[in-house]
Design a protein around this motif. Structure first.
Motif, mmCIF file in Angstrom:
data_model
loop_
_atom_site.group_PDB
_atom_site.id
_atom_site.type_symbol
_atom_site.label_atom_id
_atom_site.label_comp_id
_atom_site.label_asym_id
_atom_site.label_seq_id
_atom_site.Cartn_x
_atom_site.Cartn_y
_atom_site.Cartn_z
ATOM 1 N N MET A 1 -82.130 -84.659 -33.377
ATOM 2 C CA MET A 1 -80.945 -84.749 -34.221
ATOM 3 C C MET A 1 -79.713 -84.813 -33.325
ATOM 4 S SD MET A 1 -79.592 -82.181 -37.235
ATOM 5 C CE MET A 1 -79.230 -80.846 -36.073
ATOM 6 N N THR A 2 -78.842 -85.696 -33.650
ATOM 7 C CA THR A 2 -77.607 -85.831 -32.886
ATOM 8 C C THR A 2 -76.412 -85.793 -33.822
ATOM 9 O OG1 THR A 2 -77.594 -88.237 -33.054
ATOM 10 C CG2 THR A 2 -78.750 -87.271 -31.163
ATOM 11 N N PHE A 3 -75.251 -85.471 -33.287
ATOM 12 C CA PHE A 3 -74.029 -85.529 -34.069
ATOM 13 C C PHE A 3 -72.884 -85.871 -33.144
ATOM 14 C CE2 PHE A 3 -74.039 -81.256 -32.433
ATOM 15 C CZ PHE A 3 -72.721 -80.989 -32.151
ATOM 16 N N SER A 4 -71.801 -86.325 -33.724
ATOM 17 C CA SER A 4 -70.606 -86.660 -32.937
ATOM 18 C C SER A 4 -69.381 -86.107 -33.631
ATOM 19 C CB SER A 4 -70.472 -88.178 -32.769
ATOM 20 O OG SER A 4 -70.291 -88.801 -34.029
ATOM 21 N N VAL A 5 -68.365 -85.792 -32.848
ATOM 22 C CA VAL A 5 -67.091 -85.328 -33.375
ATOM 23 C C VAL A 5 -66.086 -86.459 -33.193
ATOM 24 C CG1 VAL A 5 -65.257 -83.623 -33.183
ATOM 25 C CG2 VAL A 5 -67.629 -82.938 -32.766
ATOM 26 N N SER A 6 -65.611 -86.984 -34.308
ATOM 27 C CA SER A 6 -64.744 -88.158 -34.234
ATOM 28 C C SER A 6 -63.266 -87.805 -34.190
ATOM 29 C CB SER A 6 -65.007 -89.077 -35.431
ATOM 30 O OG SER A 6 -64.782 -88.380 -36.649
ATOM 31 N N ASP A 7 -62.911 -86.593 -34.652
ATOM 32 C CA ASP A 7 -61.496 -86.214 -34.656
ATOM 33 C C ASP A 7 -60.991 -86.030 -33.233
ATOM 34 O OD1 ASP A 7 -61.450 -86.236 -37.360
ATOM 35 O OD2 ASP A 7 -61.743 -84.090 -37.604
ATOM 36 N N GLN A 8 -59.861 -86.622 -32.953
ATOM 37 C CA GLN A 8 -59.229 -86.422 -31.661
ATOM 38 C C GLN A 8 -58.458 -85.110 -31.696
ATOM 39 O OE1 GLN A 8 -56.824 -89.797 -30.666
ATOM 40 N NE2 GLN A 8 -58.421 -91.271 -31.200
ATOM 41 N N LEU A 9 -58.722 -84.278 -30.725
ATOM 42 C CA LEU A 9 -58.111 -82.946 -30.704
ATOM 43 C C LEU A 9 -57.272 -82.785 -29.441
ATOM 44 C CD1 LEU A 9 -58.037 -80.288 -32.329
ATOM 45 C CD2 LEU A 9 -59.890 -79.482 -30.883
ATOM 46 N N LYS A 10 -56.013 -82.471 -29.623
ATOM 47 C CA LYS A 10 -55.119 -82.246 -28.495
ATOM 48 C C LYS A 10 -54.856 -80.751 -28.363
ATOM 49 C CE LYS A 10 -50.543 -83.358 -26.652
ATOM 50 N NZ LYS A 10 -49.267 -84.073 -26.899
ATOM 51 N N VAL A 11 -55.205 -80.203 -27.214
ATOM 52 C CA VAL A 11 -55.072 -78.769 -26.971
ATOM 53 C C VAL A 11 -54.032 -78.546 -25.881
ATOM 54 C CG1 VAL A 11 -56.251 -76.639 -26.333
ATOM 55 C CG2 VAL A 11 -57.501 -78.442 -27.538
ATOM 56 N N SER A 12 -53.057 -77.692 -26.174
ATOM 57 C CA SER A 12 -52.067 -77.305 -25.162
ATOM 58 C C SER A 12 -52.069 -75.786 -25.076
ATOM 59 C CB SER A 12 -50.675 -77.825 -25.538
ATOM 60 O OG SER A 12 -50.660 -79.236 -25.618
ATOM 61 N N LEU A 13 -52.569 -75.276 -23.968
ATOM 62 C CA LEU A 13 -52.610 -73.836 -23.742
ATOM 63 C C LEU A 13 -51.491 -73.487 -22.770
ATOM 64 C CD1 LEU A 13 -54.359 -71.371 -24.537
ATOM 65 C CD2 LEU A 13 -55.640 -71.732 -22.414
ATOM 66 N N PHE A 14 -50.580 -72.628 -23.203
ATOM 67 C CA PHE A 14 -49.369 -72.383 -22.422
ATOM 68 C C PHE A 14 -49.417 -71.100 -21.595
ATOM 69 C CE2 PHE A 14 -48.059 -74.874 -26.153
ATOM 70 C CZ PHE A 14 -47.520 -75.979 -25.512
ATOM 71 N N ASP A 15 -50.078 -70.095 -22.096
ATOM 72 C CA ASP A 15 -50.085 -68.833 -21.360
ATOM 73 C C ASP A 15 -51.219 -67.958 -21.865
ATOM 74 O OD1 ASP A 15 -49.331 -66.992 -19.526
ATOM 75 O OD2 ASP A 15 -47.477 -66.385 -20.514
ATOM 76 N N VAL A 16 -51.764 -67.145 -20.975
ATOM 77 C CA VAL A 16 -52.807 -66.171 -21.313
ATOM 78 C C VAL A 16 -52.457 -64.894 -20.561
ATOM 79 C CG1 VAL A 16 -55.258 -65.619 -21.266
ATOM 80 C CG2 VAL A 16 -54.529 -67.998 -21.516
ATOM 81 N N LYS A 17 -52.201 -63.815 -21.283
ATOM 82 C CA LYS A 17 -51.766 -62.611 -20.578
ATOM 83 C C LYS A 17 -52.079 -61.342 -21.360
ATOM 84 C CE LYS A 17 -47.058 -63.382 -22.324
ATOM 85 N NZ LYS A 17 -45.668 -63.682 -21.935
ATOM 86 N N LYS A 18 -52.038 -60.241 -20.634
ATOM 87 C CA LYS A 18 -52.181 -58.921 -21.220
ATOM 88 C C LYS A 18 -50.839 -58.201 -21.092
ATOM 89 C CE LYS A 18 -57.113 -58.402 -20.122
ATOM 90 N NZ LYS A 18 -58.140 -57.551 -19.470
ATOM 91 N N ILE A 19 -50.416 -57.569 -22.179
ATOM 92 C CA ILE A 19 -49.124 -56.878 -22.195
ATOM 93 C C ILE A 19 -49.345 -55.406 -22.513
ATOM 94 C CG2 ILE A 19 -46.884 -56.691 -23.336
ATOM 95 C CD1 ILE A 19 -47.014 -59.642 -23.935
ATOM 96 N N GLN A 20 -48.768 -54.547 -21.711
ATOM 97 C CA GLN A 20 -48.811 -53.108 -21.967
ATOM 98 C C GLN A 20 -47.385 -52.599 -22.128
ATOM 99 O OE1 GLN A 20 -50.975 -50.868 -19.039
ATOM 100 N NE2 GLN A 20 -50.776 -48.917 -20.117
ATOM 101 N N TYR A 21 -47.140 -51.742 -23.121
ATOM 102 C CA TYR A 21 -45.786 -51.291 -23.394
ATOM 103 C C TYR A 21 -45.786 -49.874 -23.963
ATOM 104 C CZ TYR A 21 -47.252 -52.721 -28.068
ATOM 105 O OH TYR A 21 -47.952 -52.860 -29.234
ATOM 106 N N LYS A 22 -44.627 -49.231 -23.880
ATOM 107 C CA LYS A 22 -44.439 -47.897 -24.464
ATOM 108 C C LYS A 22 -44.097 -47.998 -25.944
ATOM 109 C CE LYS A 22 -45.107 -45.375 -20.787
ATOM 110 N NZ LYS A 22 -46.245 -44.424 -20.726
ATOM 111 N N SER A 23 -43.194 -48.887 -26.257
ATOM 112 C CA SER A 23 -42.844 -49.202 -27.645
ATOM 113 C C SER A 23 -42.286 -50.615 -27.637
ATOM 114 C CB SER A 23 -41.812 -48.219 -28.211
ATOM 115 O OG SER A 23 -40.607 -48.296 -27.487
ATOM 116 N N ARG A 24 -42.230 -51.216 -28.836
ATOM 117 C CA ARG A 24 -41.810 -52.618 -28.857
ATOM 118 C C ARG A 24 -41.042 -52.905 -30.126
ATOM 119 N NH1 ARG A 24 -45.609 -57.954 -27.761
ATOM 120 N NH2 ARG A 24 -44.223 -58.867 -26.202
ATOM 121 N N VAL A 25 -39.889 -53.564 -29.988
ATOM 122 C CA VAL A 25 -39.093 -53.977 -31.130
ATOM 123 C C VAL A 25 -38.586 -55.394 -30.867
ATOM 124 C CG1 VAL A 25 -37.078 -53.532 -32.559
ATOM 125 C CG2 VAL A 25 -38.373 -51.610 -31.619
ATOM 126 N N ILE A 26 -39.029 -56.355 -31.684
ATOM 127 C CA ILE A 26 -38.611 -57.749 -31.556
ATOM 128 C C ILE A 26 -38.106 -58.214 -32.914
ATOM 129 C CG2 ILE A 26 -39.319 -60.104 -31.019
ATOM 130 C CD1 ILE A 26 -41.536 -58.956 -29.296
#
Length: 281
Positions: A1-26
């Motif tokens: 059995m085979t399959f194909s994905v025809s949808d064109q997918l554009k991926v833009s990954l900008f940042d990957v990070k871990k954040i540690q904080y005491k408190s946060r207000v945005i």
């Protein structure tokens, strides 16, 4: 059995990070891409389009692009997050095809954290020739976990009762400071909220803006003092936060179609009538 994905997918990954904080207000933060933030530790109140959500350890918050949001945390916290933009056929937003909740409870936090650590490790390998492809696949695996978690009842709805409980404290604050100069900014600052957003959500709950609620509580307090004490009009005006008795009288008349002195007189007449009736009986 085979399959194909025809949808064109554009991926833009900008940042990957871990954040540690005491408190946060945005407040009113706006970004140009999606931010997917997993809460490793802590508890966050996040707002979006006039609604408020509570996100806890093991939850993922999904912040939409070009939409202002607030994030408030009074405790220590650790977040794992990545910024991403996904387009199908180069123009259709991926999340419009597969909509997710603002906050999703992850079904397997240990697995999610393991996959994020893999993504973070690849992202930091800037000299890796396969970094772009590998990081895209790993980001998709995290999105898959979020999508599957939402299917299993992990989507969180706005916690309106939580908002109401918090704003009851605002009412208590107003009642305890009726004689002071209370401002909207002052009330919003109690909970580290943007004044405009605070006013909008407050009105959704109580049907009045914060300052109209202040006025209403002042009028109710004035009526109680007129009914139960012999204090002068000037003294009552001062206790209810008015700069002088003429201003107080004008505001009272507009609210109840009667002046403070006339209202007090009507209350005394009513009491005399009741007492006379009881004595006659």
């Amino acid at each position: 059995m085979t399959f194909s994905v025809s949808d064109q997918l554009k991926v833009s990954l900008f940042d990957v990070k871990k954040i540690q904080y005491k408190s946060r207000v945005i407040f009113d933060y706006v970004q140009s891409c999606y931010t997917v933030a997993y809460i490793k530790k802590g508890e966050v109140i996040t707002t979006f389009e006039g609604k408020e959500y509570v996100a806890k350890s093991g939850d993922v918050m999904i912040h939409r692009p070009h939409k202002p949001f607030n994030v408030i945390s009074k405790t220590d916290g650790i977040h794992y997050l990545f910024n991403i933009d996904l387009k199908v056929m180069e123009e259709v937003d991926y999340f419009s095809l597969y909509p997710l909740g603002k906050v999703v409870k992850i079904r397997d936090p240990i697995l999610y954290e393991k996959k994020f650590d893999e993504l973070r490790s690849i992202w930091l390998q800037e000299t890796n020739d396969y970094r772009t492809v590998q990081s895209s696949f790993l980001a998709f695996s995290l999105l898959y976990e979020i999508l599957e978690s939402s299917k299993f009842g992990g989507k969180r709805t706005p916690n309106e009762s939580y908002i109401t409980d918090r704003f009851n404290n605002v009412l208590h604050y107003i009642e305890n400071n009726l004689g002071e100069n209370i401002t909207r900014d002052e009330l919003a600052q109690i909970y580290h909220m943007n004044p405009v957003y605070f006013s909008r959500v407050f009105k959704e709950i109580y049907g009045l803006t914060p300052m109209k609620m202040v006025k209403k509580l002042r009028m109710l307090q004035a009526k109680r003092l007129l009914e139960t004490t012999d204090q002068t009009i000037e003294a009552i005006a001062q206790k209810c936060g008015f700069c002088d008795s003429p201003h107080f009288t004008h505001t009272f008349r507009r609210a109840f179609n009667i002046s403070p002195s006339e209202y007090r007189k009507s209350i005394k007449n009513t009491k005399r009538t009741i007492i006379s009736t009881l004595l006659d009986e």
